[in-house]
Design an enzyme around this catalytic site. Structure first.
Site, PDB file in Angstrom:
ATOM      1  N   CYS A 179      -3.062   4.449  -4.653  1.00  0.00           N
ATOM      2  CA  CYS A 179      -3.941   5.591  -4.397  1.00  0.00           C
ATOM      3  C   CYS A 179      -3.617   6.723  -5.373  1.00  0.00           C
ATOM      4  CB  CYS A 179      -3.845   6.050  -2.952  1.00  0.00           C
ATOM      5  SG  CYS A 179      -2.178   6.444  -2.439  1.00  0.00           S
ATOM      6  N   ASP A 181       0.856  -1.197   0.000  1.00  0.00           N
ATOM      7  CA  ASP A 181       0.000   0.000   0.000  1.00  0.00           C
ATOM      8  C   ASP A 181       0.887   1.241   0.000  1.00  0.00           C
ATOM      9  OD1 ASP A 181      -2.106   1.769   0.183  1.00  0.00           O
ATOM     10  OD2 ASP A 181      -2.370   1.505   2.348  1.00  0.00           O
TER      11      ASP A 181
HETATM   12  N1  SAH Z   1      -0.963   1.102   4.610  1.00  0.00           N
HETATM   13  C1  SAH Z   1      -1.036   2.284   5.424  1.00  0.00           C
HETATM   14  C2  SAH Z   1      -0.927   3.567   4.637  1.00  0.00           C
HETATM   15  C3  SAH Z   1       0.334   3.703   3.867  1.00  0.00           C
HETATM   16  S1  SAH Z   1       0.709   5.351   3.462  1.00  0.00           S
HETATM   17  C4  SAH Z   1      -2.359   2.284   6.196  1.00  0.00           C
HETATM   18  O1  SAH Z   1      -3.273   1.581   5.808  1.00  0.00           O
HETATM   19  O2  SAH Z   1      -2.461   3.012   7.183  1.00  0.00           O
HETATM   20  C5  SAH Z   1       2.258   5.148   2.714  1.00  0.00           C
HETATM   21  C6  SAH Z   1       3.376   4.863   3.680  1.00  0.00           C
HETATM   22  O3  SAH Z   1       4.517   4.519   2.894  1.00  0.00           O
HETATM   23  C7  SAH Z   1       3.824   6.021   4.552  1.00  0.00           C
HETATM   24  O4  SAH Z   1       3.763   5.629   5.895  1.00  0.00           O
HETATM   25  C8  SAH Z   1       5.277   6.295   4.136  1.00  0.00           C
HETATM   26  O5  SAH Z   1       6.116   6.599   5.260  1.00  0.00           O
HETATM   27  C9  SAH Z   1       5.669   4.965   3.560  1.00  0.00           C
HETATM   28  N2  SAH Z   1       6.737   4.979   2.554  1.00  0.00           N
HETATM   29  C10 SAH Z   1       6.962   5.854   1.563  1.00  0.00           C
HETATM   30  N3  SAH Z   1       7.993   5.456   0.789  1.00  0.00           N
HETATM   31  C11 SAH Z   1       8.435   4.279   1.306  1.00  0.00           C
HETATM   32  C12 SAH Z   1       9.446   3.355   0.943  1.00  0.00           C
HETATM   33  N4  SAH Z   1      10.216   3.561  -0.127  1.00  0.00           N
HETATM   34  N5  SAH Z   1       9.599   2.254   1.683  1.00  0.00           N
HETATM   35  C13 SAH Z   1       8.826   2.018   2.761  1.00  0.00           C
HETATM   36  N6  SAH Z   1       7.848   2.839   3.152  1.00  0.00           N
HETATM   37  C14 SAH Z   1       7.631   3.968   2.433  1.00  0.00           C
END
Ligand code: SAH
Length: 412
Positions: free
Chosen positions: A356, A316
């Site tokens: 998204c 996600d």
């Molecule tokens: N699945 C979560 C929402 C995810 S939002 C829920 O349901 O609440 C996207 C997330 O991806 C954020 O927390 C951000 O910190 C993280 N993120 C962004 N780039 C990333 C990367 N390269 N590796 C790991 N996490 C990442």
């Protein structure tokens, strides 16, 4: 004195009784007649001379009436329709109250089993520029346009919300970038009513911390509420949640899976995730979760090389395509993630994969997934193609209201 760029420098409503008229080009008119509610500045027939945030009447070039809209003097989206009738500025507070009432009534149908949901979703509730999320007893309000920043309309919104949710505190979350784009004066996130800015809320029986005014945005991605439950219903065995944020999917999976590993690049998000785990463990509703601070692209690569395997993987990520131009690059990113995940799934394993990015359509996303499956040499059955929870409804003809894709599939 230098002229400050400040939408509030102009006064509104305009001179008593006079409602400004905005004339839209044939292309703008066609867009509205097809059911969209936005007209871009480039589709105004001539530059509108309307005050920032005012109600305007909308006409086509032949003078035919299209309705009433909220005007922005700054945004590329010059007008957002609010009524198919020509109404007066003074009618706005009561119209907003009616719309809020119907938004609340709709949520009573579609979000019955939860106290935490999106109460108002902008265009989808015919309140363009206003978002309100409910986290148990705290309402979090976001204002996206000049019109909803007006004192009289803010008042109409908070009056109405406090009537429907008399126990709730109301806070405003400010997105500095949006205020800059709308040329609104800077403003801090703050409590508007009541004294609680934080709470504990429950989604599908899983508990989460919410703090609306801390530096790190806490709170859930409420749009995934139904997908969390569905993902858990298909999940089993050893699970990996790759962009866990504050543990949304991981905490749901921990109720049904033997072992959950959850990763995120943000340490601050993982700190809240761990606190959420503690909350749920206290009620024996949560198995062990291993939280890892890492870049998902790197970690998936390392784990794949190390021959790790999982029965359930959730992807996600944040929106990779913020604009149309970067869709090809975004699709490459999605494919890399999905390919690695599919390679690591045990036979019979479940992949829950989300996007998204509004600019990536469901068809493009499914095609990307198919191509990843082919490259991984896996046969993959689609179990469910899902979107945002019903409290974030898509408004037909306004494609921007449909952005979330969540595909649940099983690899043989
Ligand atoms: N699945 C979560 C929402 C995810 S939002 C829920 O349901 O609440 C996207 C997330 O991806 C954020 O927390 C951000 O910190 C993280 N993120 C962004 N780039 C990333 C990367 N390269 N590796 C790991 N996490 C990442």
């Amino acid at each position: 004195m230098t002229k400050k760029k400040d939408a509030h420098a102009k006064t509104f409503p305009s001179a008593e009784g006079e409602t400004p008229t905005v004339t839209v080009s044939p292309r703008g008119a066609a867009r509205l007649r097809a059911g969209h509610v936005w007209v871009y500045r480039s589709d105004l027939a001539k530059d509108a001379d309307a005050p920032a945030g005012s109600l305007v009447h909308v006409r086509d070039e032949r003078g035919r009436r299209i309705g009433s809209a909220l005007y922005s003097s700054a945004s590329q989206i010059a007008i957002r329709m609010i009524s198919a009738e020509e109404i007066a500025d003074a009618d706005l507070p009561s119209l907003i109250a009616e719309r809020i009432e119907s938004a609340v009534a709709f949520r009573q149908q579609v979000a019955r089993d939860t106290g935490s949901y999106r109460v108002i979703f902008s265009e989808s509730d015919w309140l363009p520029g206003l978002i309100v999320d409910k986290y148990n007893d705290v309402l979090s309000l976001q204002i996206l346009t000049q019109a909803f920043d007006r004192d009289d309309l803010r008042q109409a919104v908070t009056d109405s919300l406090s009537r429907h949710f008399p126990e709730a505190s109301i806070l405003e979350r400010v997105d500095t970038r949006i205020r800059e784009l709308e040329q609104l004066p800077a403003r801090e996130s703050q409590l508007l009513l009541g004294d609680r800015s934080g709470t504990i809320f429950t989604v599908n029986g899983v508990r989460f911390h919410y703090d609306g005014l801390s530096g790190q945005k806490t709170g859930a991605f409420l749009d995934q509420r139904e997908n969390y439950a569905t993902a858990a219903s298909w999940a089993h065995g050893e699970a990996l949640d790759c962009f866990t944020y504050q543990g949304g999917f991981a905490l749901h999976l921990a109720r049904v899976c033997d072992k959950v590993t959850a990763l995120d690049i943000s340490r601050a998000a993982l700190e809240v995730a761990e606190q959420n785990e503690t909350l749920n463990k206290a009620e024996h509703r949560c198995g062990e979760i291993e939280w890892i601070e890492a870049n998902a692209f790197d970690l998936l690569k390392d784990y794949a090389t190390a021959g790790r395997q999982y029965d359930t993987i959730v992807l996600d990520p944040p929106a990779f395509a913020k604009t149309k131009r970067v869709v090809p690059t975004a699709l490459k990113g999605y494919k890399e993630l999905n390919l690695r995940a599919l390679k690591m799934l045990r036979p019979g394993g479940t992949l829950v994969t989300c996007s998204c990015s509004f600019h990536v359509s469901e068809a493009e996303f499914v095609e990307m997934l198919g191509s990843a499956a082919a490259d991984a040499g896996r046969r993959v059955r689609v179990l469910e193609k899902r979107g945002a929870a019903a409290d974030h409804p898509e408004l037909l003809n306004v494609p921007e209201t449909a952005y979330l894709k969540c595909i649940i599939c099983r690899a043989t």
